[in-house]
Design an enzyme around this catalytic site. Sequence first.
Site, PDB file in Angstrom:
ATOM      1  N   LYS A 133       0.876  -1.179   0.000  1.00 47.52           N
ATOM      2  CA  LYS A 133       0.000   0.000   0.000  1.00 47.52           C
ATOM      3  C   LYS A 133       0.906   1.220   0.000  1.00 47.52           C
ATOM      4  O   LYS A 133       1.824   1.316   0.816  1.00 47.52           O
ATOM      5  CB  LYS A 133      -0.905   0.013   1.233  1.00 47.52           C
ATOM      6  CG  LYS A 133      -1.789   1.270   1.266  1.00 47.52           C
ATOM      7  CD  LYS A 133      -2.879   1.184   2.326  1.00 47.52           C
ATOM      8  CE  LYS A 133      -2.387   1.615   3.673  1.00 47.52           C
ATOM      9  NZ  LYS A 133      -3.512   1.794   4.641  1.00 47.52           N
ATOM     10  N   SER A 164      -5.667  10.574  17.843  1.00 52.35           N
ATOM     11  CA  SER A 164      -4.328  10.866  17.312  1.00 52.35           C
ATOM     12  C   SER A 164      -3.442  11.469  18.392  1.00 52.35           C
ATOM     13  O   SER A 164      -2.569  12.279  18.111  1.00 52.35           O
ATOM     14  CB  SER A 164      -4.461  11.806  16.114  1.00 52.35           C
ATOM     15  OG  SER A 164      -5.301  12.898  16.447  1.00 52.35           O
TER      16      SER A 164
HETATM   17  P1  NAD Z   1      -9.448  12.208  13.052  1.00 44.85           P
HETATM   18  O1  NAD Z   1      -8.557  13.369  12.814  1.00 44.85           O
HETATM   19  O2  NAD Z   1     -10.735  12.104  12.317  1.00 44.85           O
HETATM   20  O3  NAD Z   1      -9.798  12.136  14.624  1.00 44.85           O
HETATM   21  C1  NAD Z   1      -8.811  12.337  15.596  1.00 44.85           C
HETATM   22  C2  NAD Z   1      -9.381  11.993  16.957  1.00 44.85           C
HETATM   23  O4  NAD Z   1      -8.362  12.177  17.944  1.00 44.85           O
HETATM   24  C3  NAD Z   1     -10.547  12.884  17.377  1.00 44.85           C
HETATM   25  O5  NAD Z   1     -11.439  12.104  18.148  1.00 44.85           O
HETATM   26  C4  NAD Z   1      -9.854  13.942  18.248  1.00 44.85           C
HETATM   27  O6  NAD Z   1     -10.731  14.554  19.157  1.00 44.85           O
HETATM   28  C5  NAD Z   1      -8.843  13.069  18.954  1.00 44.85           C
HETATM   29  N1  NAD Z   1      -7.698  13.805  19.496  1.00 44.85           N
HETATM   30  C6  NAD Z   1      -6.907  14.692  18.842  1.00 44.85           C
HETATM   31  N2  NAD Z   1      -5.941  15.144  19.673  1.00 44.85           N
HETATM   32  C7  NAD Z   1      -6.143  14.507  20.856  1.00 44.85           C
HETATM   33  C8  NAD Z   1      -5.455  14.541  22.109  1.00 44.85           C
HETATM   34  N3  NAD Z   1      -4.388  15.300  22.303  1.00 44.85           N
HETATM   35  N4  NAD Z   1      -5.939  13.777  23.119  1.00 44.85           N
HETATM   36  C9  NAD Z   1      -7.026  12.967  22.932  1.00 44.85           C
HETATM   37  N5  NAD Z   1      -7.697  12.912  21.769  1.00 44.85           N
HETATM   38  C10 NAD Z   1      -7.254  13.661  20.756  1.00 44.85           C
HETATM   39  O7  NAD Z   1      -8.519  10.932  12.815  1.00 44.85           O
HETATM   40  P2  NAD Z   1      -8.975   9.442  12.530  1.00 44.85           P
HETATM   41  O8  NAD Z   1      -9.012   9.217  11.076  1.00 44.85           O
HETATM   42  O9  NAD Z   1     -10.166   9.125  13.351  1.00 44.85           O
HETATM   43  O10 NAD Z   1      -7.709   8.630  13.068  1.00 44.85           O
HETATM   44  C11 NAD Z   1      -7.441   8.555  14.454  1.00 44.85           C
HETATM   45  C12 NAD Z   1      -6.080   7.920  14.676  1.00 44.85           C
HETATM   46  O11 NAD Z   1      -6.095   6.575  14.224  1.00 44.85           O
HETATM   47  C13 NAD Z   1      -4.934   8.594  13.934  1.00 44.85           C
HETATM   48  O12 NAD Z   1      -3.872   8.760  14.858  1.00 44.85           O
HETATM   49  C14 NAD Z   1      -4.551   7.612  12.861  1.00 44.85           C
HETATM   50  O13 NAD Z   1      -3.186   7.679  12.520  1.00 44.85           O
HETATM   51  C15 NAD Z   1      -4.878   6.299  13.561  1.00 44.85           C
HETATM   52  N6  NAD Z   1      -5.100   5.171  12.651  1.00 44.85           N
HETATM   53  C16 NAD Z   1      -4.599   3.965  13.012  1.00 44.85           C
HETATM   54  C17 NAD Z   1      -4.779   2.865  12.202  1.00 44.85           C
HETATM   55  C18 NAD Z   1      -4.268   1.525  12.629  1.00 44.85           C
HETATM   56  O14 NAD Z   1      -4.268   0.600  11.812  1.00 44.85           O
HETATM   57  N7  NAD Z   1      -3.892   1.337  13.863  1.00 44.85           N
HETATM   58  C19 NAD Z   1      -5.462   3.010  10.988  1.00 44.85           C
HETATM   59  C20 NAD Z   1      -6.028   4.235  10.652  1.00 44.85           C
HETATM   60  C21 NAD Z   1      -5.841   5.321  11.503  1.00 44.85           C
END
Ligand code: NAD
Length: 321
Positions: free
Chosen positions: A67, A199
């Site tokens: 990917k 995040s």
């Molecule tokens: P998004 O930007 O839509 O949402 C971010 C979320 O994090 C929101 O709920 C926000 O309020 C919260 N947030 C931001 N700063 C914060 C802080 N300091 N303390 C607590 N909460 C906080 O992003 P998303 O698309 O929902 O992705 C969320 C996370 O998941 C990202 O970090 C992304 O990299 C990760 N992710 C992981 C995988 C995996 O396979 N593990 C896959 C996709 C995304």
Amino acid sequence: MIIVPEREIAGLMTRKAAFDAVEKVFAAMSAGDAYNFPVVREAIGHEDALYGFKGGFDQAGLTLGLKAGGYWPNNLEKRNLINHQSTVFLFDPDTGKAKAMVGGNLLTALRTAAASSVSIKHLARKDAKVIGMVGAGHQATFQLRAALEQRDFEKVIGWNLHPEMLPNIEKVAEEAGLPFEAVDLSGMTEADVIISITSSFAPSLMADHVSSGTHIACMGTDTKGKKEVEAALLETATVFTDEVAQSISIGEAQHAIAEGLISQNDVNELGAVINGTHAGRIDEDQITLFDGTGVGLQDLAVAASVVDLAAAKGIAIEVDF
Ligand code: NAD
């Protein structure tokens, strides 16, 4: 070569197909039949973008590929495009010829949701009734929708640093006919299953926010430095992950290991539970924690599944390549 454009994915891929593909590839990884290649992730110095590759080979499913993609923070504002952009490329493992090019944006959301869902299936208590969400962004809605299919949940509770985003997950609960309650983090003690998907670089969920018997899926921490839960929680819990190497370097376990609370040997593969070589949850009071870091093989597995679905429905675009 087959092309499945992003616009076709929603009509083709089901949560069930994503779940099955991810469960199968976690099992193959643990059996030593599939492995991920080292991840490349670069700040390219253009548009503040983070770009990279996640690849692997599944000898059991004969899926080879990568990917490519990443995060373009200015996309939405400047171009009305989503900030996360990715494409999956599959290759014929017998010849090396390109086999398929598949839109990877929705697939990433679905495969990530499938991973926490697989962990709930195999590790949560069978009688789990309350699910708690820490996070309410884009990915949280996918995680919740998939998780609700794993147990007879009766209630959804949620906390988000930015409370104005909570309606995102409230809507998913409503769609499933379940009550939703916004809680403080201390209110998470009511939950039997908690999914954390933020995040954040500092922990929100602390050890005293979690009751005994809970299953936690930590899904947001996929980079060095990110942290969603107090490291002490990993010392108390039995820890599982998609891939140990990623868990200890870019997942939640990076912190617990750096603080000397656990060692690499304390991190178990979820695939081993699926295969029956690890017992998983052994008592009702145990806290189980899945450190879902996101591996390339998950992307390849769901992409291969979507290629099959597109071919079966006759909507795959075939090009001579
Ligand atoms: P998004 O930007 O839509 O949402 C971010 C979320 O994090 C929101 O709920 C926000 O309020 C919260 N947030 C931001 N700063 C914060 C802080 N300091 N303390 C607590 N909460 C906080 O992003 P998303 O698309 O929902 O992705 C969320 C996370 O998941 C990202 O970090 C992304 O990299 C990760 N992710 C992981 C995988 C995996 O396979 N593990 C896959 C996709 C995304």
